[in-house]
Write a protein that holds these residues in place. Structure first.
Motif, short mmCIF file in Angstrom:
data_model
loop_
_atom_site.label_atom_id
_atom_site.label_comp_id
_atom_site.label_asym_id
_atom_site.label_seq_id
_atom_site.Cartn_x
_atom_site.Cartn_y
_atom_site.Cartn_z
N GLY A 156 -2.22 -34.29 -16.41
CA GLY A 156 -3.66 -34.45 -16.46
C GLY A 156 -4.18 -35.65 -17.22
N ASN A 157 -3.29 -36.51 -17.76
CA ASN A 157 -3.80 -37.62 -18.57
C ASN A 157 -3.89 -38.95 -17.83
OD1 ASN A 157 -1.17 -38.51 -18.43
ND2 ASN A 157 -0.70 -38.23 -20.61
N THR A 158 -3.46 -38.99 -16.55
CA THR A 158 -3.52 -40.24 -15.79
C THR A 158 -4.21 -40.01 -14.46
OG1 THR A 158 -1.43 -41.00 -16.78
CG2 THR A 158 -2.18 -42.13 -14.79
N THR A 159 -5.18 -40.88 -14.16
CA THR A 159 -5.87 -40.85 -12.87
C THR A 159 -5.50 -42.09 -12.07
OG1 THR A 159 -7.75 -39.67 -13.86
CG2 THR A 159 -8.11 -40.74 -11.72
N PHE A 160 -4.99 -41.88 -10.85
CA PHE A 160 -4.65 -42.98 -9.94
C PHE A 160 -5.76 -43.07 -8.89
CE2 PHE A 160 -0.64 -41.15 -11.41
CZ PHE A 160 0.05 -42.26 -11.87
N SER A 161 -6.33 -44.25 -8.74
CA SER A 161 -7.42 -44.43 -7.78
C SER A 161 -7.04 -45.47 -6.74
CB SER A 161 -8.70 -44.86 -8.51
OG SER A 161 -9.77 -45.00 -7.61
N VAL A 162 -7.15 -45.09 -5.46
CA VAL A 162 -6.83 -45.99 -4.36
C VAL A 162 -8.00 -45.92 -3.37
CG1 VAL A 162 -5.12 -46.65 -2.61
CG2 VAL A 162 -4.39 -45.44 -4.67
#
Length: 237
Positions: A156-162
């Motif tokens: 839950g500590n990393t958000t990947f945005s594409v």
């Protein structure tokens, strides 16, 4: 009267057009590839294969001593006039998410933008960029993702945005954040590396590795970053 008539005739009669002289080209020379490379813009042959790859990795140590690493890799290529893009992330357990984030770029300047803000003590923060001709090696544990996707890591500590607004990731630290990504706004392509720490005993290293192949860039290789990020708009960014 005669003088006035002569002036009128001179003005009314169109001048006979003469053939342009080509003597100015007698001593012209063909520009070398090096000279063409120093000019603004790209010079490629029709159907020429090319490659552009960007690997972003962040290593970080939280104040509790836990060490982690996340990464994302973007590869753009054209083979036989067919463009393609391949995007992978380093977390095989990441799941779809509705949360997102925005890259905090510094104004409207193009190219590399690096930011570090630290409050506290016993902290380490580093932003690095390595750029050279060649191709990237596959991202360790890389899992392919499609355009228009937002993922969150299992912890839950990393958000990947594409998606069309952000191509990159953001790591939430115990007291701060680390961000790497590509942005295209107001006609400028940007690679953003940002670290914010407000606490004690954090260690963060942002590393971006850029590789290109099939296109000569000569002495203006620093400009290739903004140009290739701009090219990503063709894929919906």
């Amino acid at each position: 009267m005669k003088l006035s008539m002569m002036l009128l005739l001179t003005i009314a009669s169109p001048a006979m057009a003469s053939s342009p002289s080509l003597t100015v080209f007698q001593h012209s020379q063909v520009l070398t590839d090096f000279e063409l490379d120093s000019m603004k813009g790209k010079y490629t042959n029709n159907g020429q294969d090319y490659y552009f790859g960007l690997q972003m990795q962040t290593q970080f140590i939280q104040d509790n001593g836990v060490q982690q690493q996340v990464g994302m890799q973007i590869e753009v290529s054209q083979v036989n006039n067919l463009p393609s893009i391949n995007i992978t992330v380093s977390d095989p357990h990441a799941v779809d998410s509705q949360q997102d984030f925005q890259l905090d770029s510094l104004g409207q300047s193009a190219g590399l933008q690096q930011r570090i803000q630290i409050a506290g003590s016993d902290n380490l923060a580093v932003n690095e960029l390595d750029m050279a001709q060649g191709r990237l090696t596959p991202l360790p544990l890389g899992v392919q993702v499609s355009v228009g996707t937002t993922l969150v890591s299992q912890n839950g500590n990393t958000t990947f945005s594409v998606n069309g607004n952000t191509l990159g990731y953001q790591v939430e630290l115990a007291s701060g954040s680390a961000t790497q990504g590509m942005s295209y706004q107001n006609g400028n392509g940007q690679l953003v590396q940002s670290i914010f720490i407000d606490g004690l005993s954090h260690g963060v290293i942002n590393q971006s590795t850029l590789r290109y192949d099939g296109m000569p860039v000569g002495p203006i290789e620093s400009n290739i970053l903004g140009r290739q990020i701009s090219d990503l708009t063709a894929f919906g960014f």
